[in-house]
Design an enzyme around this catalytic site. Structure first.
Site, PDB file in Angstrom:
ATOM      1  N   ALA A  13       0.807  -1.228   0.000  1.00  0.00           N
ATOM      2  CA  ALA A  13       0.000   0.000   0.000  1.00  0.00           C
ATOM      3  C   ALA A  13       0.836   1.273   0.000  1.00  0.00           C
ATOM      4  CB  ALA A  13      -0.930   0.003   1.217  1.00  0.00           C
ATOM      5  N   ARG A  18      10.756   7.423  -1.470  1.00  0.00           N
ATOM      6  CA  ARG A  18      12.189   7.517  -1.797  1.00  0.00           C
ATOM      7  C   ARG A  18      12.475   7.353  -3.292  1.00  0.00           C
ATOM      8  NH1 ARG A  18      13.634   3.412   3.039  1.00  0.00           N
ATOM      9  NH2 ARG A  18      11.394   3.077   2.824  1.00  0.00           N
ATOM     10  N   GLY A  82       1.674   2.951   8.155  1.00  0.00           N
ATOM     11  CA  GLY A  82       2.771   2.064   8.545  1.00  0.00           C
ATOM     12  C   GLY A  82       2.445   0.589   8.336  1.00  0.00           C
ATOM     13  N   GLU A 165      14.278  -0.351  14.183  1.00  0.00           N
ATOM     14  CA  GLU A 165      14.348   0.363  12.904  1.00  0.00           C
ATOM     15  C   GLU A 165      15.614   1.207  12.842  1.00  0.00           C
ATOM     16  OE1 GLU A 165      12.248  -0.038  10.145  1.00  0.00           O
ATOM     17  OE2 GLU A 165      11.954  -1.732  11.486  1.00  0.00           O
ATOM     18  N   TYR A 377       7.180  -1.629 -47.490  1.00  0.00           N
ATOM     19  CA  TYR A 377       6.148  -1.644 -46.449  1.00  0.00           C
ATOM     20  C   TYR A 377       5.093  -2.654 -46.873  1.00  0.00           C
ATOM     21  CZ  TYR A 377       2.095  -0.797 -43.668  1.00  0.00           C
ATOM     22  OH  TYR A 377       1.014  -1.013 -42.852  1.00  0.00           O
ATOM     23  N   ALA A 391      12.737  -4.113 -54.570  1.00  0.00           N
ATOM     24  CA  ALA A 391      13.149  -3.009 -53.689  1.00  0.00           C
ATOM     25  C   ALA A 391      12.150  -1.863 -53.760  1.00  0.00           C
ATOM     26  CB  ALA A 391      14.527  -2.515 -54.097  1.00  0.00           C
ATOM     27  N   TYR A 398      -4.104   1.791 -46.793  1.00  0.00           N
ATOM     28  CA  TYR A 398      -4.961   2.723 -46.054  1.00  0.00           C
ATOM     29  C   TYR A 398      -5.461   3.830 -46.974  1.00  0.00           C
ATOM     30  CZ  TYR A 398      -6.208   5.756 -42.070  1.00  0.00           C
ATOM     31  OH  TYR A 398      -6.867   6.522 -41.153  1.00  0.00           O
ATOM     32  N   ALA A 434       8.442  -2.873 -62.989  1.00  0.00           N
ATOM     33  CA  ALA A 434       8.998  -1.935 -62.005  1.00  0.00           C
ATOM     34  C   ALA A 434       8.315  -0.576 -62.129  1.00  0.00           C
ATOM     35  CB  ALA A 434      10.491  -1.783 -62.215  1.00  0.00           C
ATOM     36  N   ARG A 451       2.371   2.269 -65.543  1.00  0.00           N
ATOM     37  CA  ARG A 451       3.177   3.502 -65.547  1.00  0.00           C
ATOM     38  C   ARG A 451       3.162   4.060 -66.965  1.00  0.00           C
ATOM     39  NH1 ARG A 451       8.007   0.797 -67.842  1.00  0.00           N
ATOM     40  NH2 ARG A 451       8.670  -0.879 -66.459  1.00  0.00           N
TER      41      ARG A 451
END
Ligand code: UD1
Ligand code: CA
Length: 479
Positions: A13, A18, A82, A165, A377, A391, A398, A434, A451
């Site tokens: 508890a 410290r 205590g 103590e 990715y 590569a 997303y 590519a 492309r």
């Protein structure tokens, strides 16, 4: 041992002033796990969870939430007055709940986390054999400063006269070498009979549980001490530095255990390996590797420096080159990762697959022998066997609102720098030129080019140069 008739109370508890930390002390971690969880794990090997009473107070909800799944019981100590007051709360709990009071109560400290079940069992055993009212676990560390000291009636006898103590030590007691570990076994009725008589007339203005020792002795009851086998086991964690000392001790113990079972760990003092991690024999771990959480590593793997592997399962014969980060990943036999691969949750890498430099994967299944070696990715995708991802190729999973799936078959060749806009399917044996931006499904065996066609203008550079020079000449004549 038979621990019937024993319950365990764990004092947790306190705030841990410290530490100078916002986080409650017992939630600070060593060996990758909260201090309190280590103590609960030790307690659970001796008594059933419903016989473990954890005293919580400072940030009680947070502490409870962290350890609740262990199935133990909680006793609230709203104000922390205590360690003696903590046990007063346990007494009140039994009075209120009507739960049967156990004959003997083992008391553990939430901030003494390296305690071993065998040691707790041994004090319980000695407690019964000695017919003691209180049995105290002690140690003689190099530096006893800061701990309460256990004073014995005779140097070699087990009997104790008092626990004093640190702040109450008289000058001639300052060198007393035997410390109180904060771990005890009580005859419950003897403990409960003294709790209400404790006072706060001391340096900390707290109810000290330790005062119960002298009170029992005054009644002619037997109070005995037993030294722990190893000092480290009973060291407390009151400061961050002490905690890091315990962390190092615990991790070195884990590394030693793994090495004893046939794992090679170079410079184990530089590796951070959590206690629950398993590694099979003949795997080699290089310096500065971290293996965290529920990670399991197979045999004959090589894990190179600076890799951090968390909650992941790695099969046999896997090579993880330098600087890889794995979190919640599964890697099959013979795969090769890195350097610098980042495998995020639900990455499943197939047998013998290669994931290379600066490749990030997430929620992806990659088939046997497939390769993604440079700058990719790959997220929300299923990739078949024997496929090559060139590569710089990436999945665009997303659209700003939703995540979409990319499906790639077996033996597909994805040319470099392709962008695969999900949802999209590249059937087995297809070939992506590519630099393509692929937005439509590609059927089996087809070539897809996404492309614009290249235009080449012969002699263009010379013509441009000539034009520029002519312009310059005109400008100079006009100056
Ligand atoms: C305590 C002992 C000391 C011993 C040392 C061993 C007392 C008075 N002293 O000192 O003799 O050498 O442990 O590590 O017991 N706690 C509560 N409620 C409270 C106060 C504390 O649950 O009101 C808990 C703390 O969270 C902690 C444990 O009790 O887990 C010990 O408390 P702490 O304040 O650390 O005691 P120490 O000063 O270390
Ligand atoms: Ca302490």
């Amino acid at each position: 041992m038979n621990t019937k008739g024993f319950a365990i109370a764990i004092m947790a508890a306190g705030k841990g002033t410290r530490l100078k930390s916002k986080r409650p002390k017992v939630l600070h971690e060593i060996g990758g796990q909260a201090l309190l969880l280590h103590v609960i794990a030790a307690a659970k090997t001796l008594v059933p969870a419903d016989q473990i009473y954890c005293i919580i107070g400072h940030e009680a909800d947070r502490v409870k939430a962290t350890v609740e799944s262990t199935g133990i019981r909680f006793v609230l100590q709203e104000e922390q007055l205590g360690t003696g007051h903590a046990l007063q709360m346990v007494k009140a709990y039994f009075a209120l709940s009507g739960e049967p009071v156990p004959q003997n109560l083992l008391v553990l400290s939430g901030d003494v986390p390296l305690i071993k079940p065998e040691t707790i069992a041994s004090i319980a055993q000695l407690h019964l054999a000695e017919r003691a009212a209180m049995t105290i676990l002690t140690a003689v560390p190099k530096d006893p400063n800061g701990y309460g000291r256990v004073l014995r009636r005779t140097p070699d006898g087990p009997e104790v006269t008092a626990i004093v103590e640190q702040k109450s030590l008289k000058p001639d007691q300052l060198s007393a070498p035997e410390i109180n570990s904060g771990i005890y076994c009580f005859e419950t009725s003897a403990l409960f009979s003294k709790l209400d008589l404790l006072s706060t007339d001391n340096a900390h203005r707290e109810f000290y549980l330790t005062d119960v020792a002298a009170m029992l002795v005054a009644d002619g009851r037997r109070v005995v001490a037993v030294k722990a086998q190893s000092v480290d086991e009973v060291l407390g964690a009151n400061t961050i530095a002490e905690m890091m000392h315990l962390d190092a001790a615990m991790r070195l113990e884990t590394a030693s255990r793994l090495m004893a079972s046939g794992v090679t760990i170079f410079r184990p003092e530089t590796c951070i390996i959590d206690a629950q991690v398993t590694v099979e024999p003949d795997t080699i771990i290089e310096p500065f590797v971290q293996l965290l959480g529920a990670t399991k590593i197979g045999s004959d793997c090589r894990i190179r420096s600076y890799s951090v592997i968390q909650n992941s399962v790695v099969a046999d014969n896997v090579t993880i080159r330098n600087g890889c980060i794995l979190d919640g990943a599964e890697v099959s036999n013979g795969a090769i990762l890195g350097p610098y691969s980042h495998l995020r949750p639900e990455s499943r890498i197939g047998e013998g697959a290669h994931i290379g430099n600066f490749v990030e994967t997430k929620k992806v299944t990659i088939g046997k022998g497939s390769k993604a070696n440079h700058l990719n990715y790959l997220g929300d995708a299923v990739i078949g066997a024997g496929t090559n991802i060139g590569a710089g190729a990436i999945t665009c999973n997303y659209d700003g609102v939703h995540k979409h799936q990319t499906t790639i078959g077996d033996g597909v060749f994805v040319g470099s720098d392709s962008t695969l806009v999900a949802p999209v399917t590249l059937a087995s044996g297809s070939y992506i030129a590519a630099g393509s931006c692929i937005t439509e499904d590609v059927p089996e065996g087809a070539l897809a080019l996404g492309r614009s066609r290249q235009t080449t203008k012969p002699g263009w550079v010379a013509t441009k140069k000539a034009k520029q020079e002519a312009k310059k000449a005109v400008e100079e004549t006009q100056r």
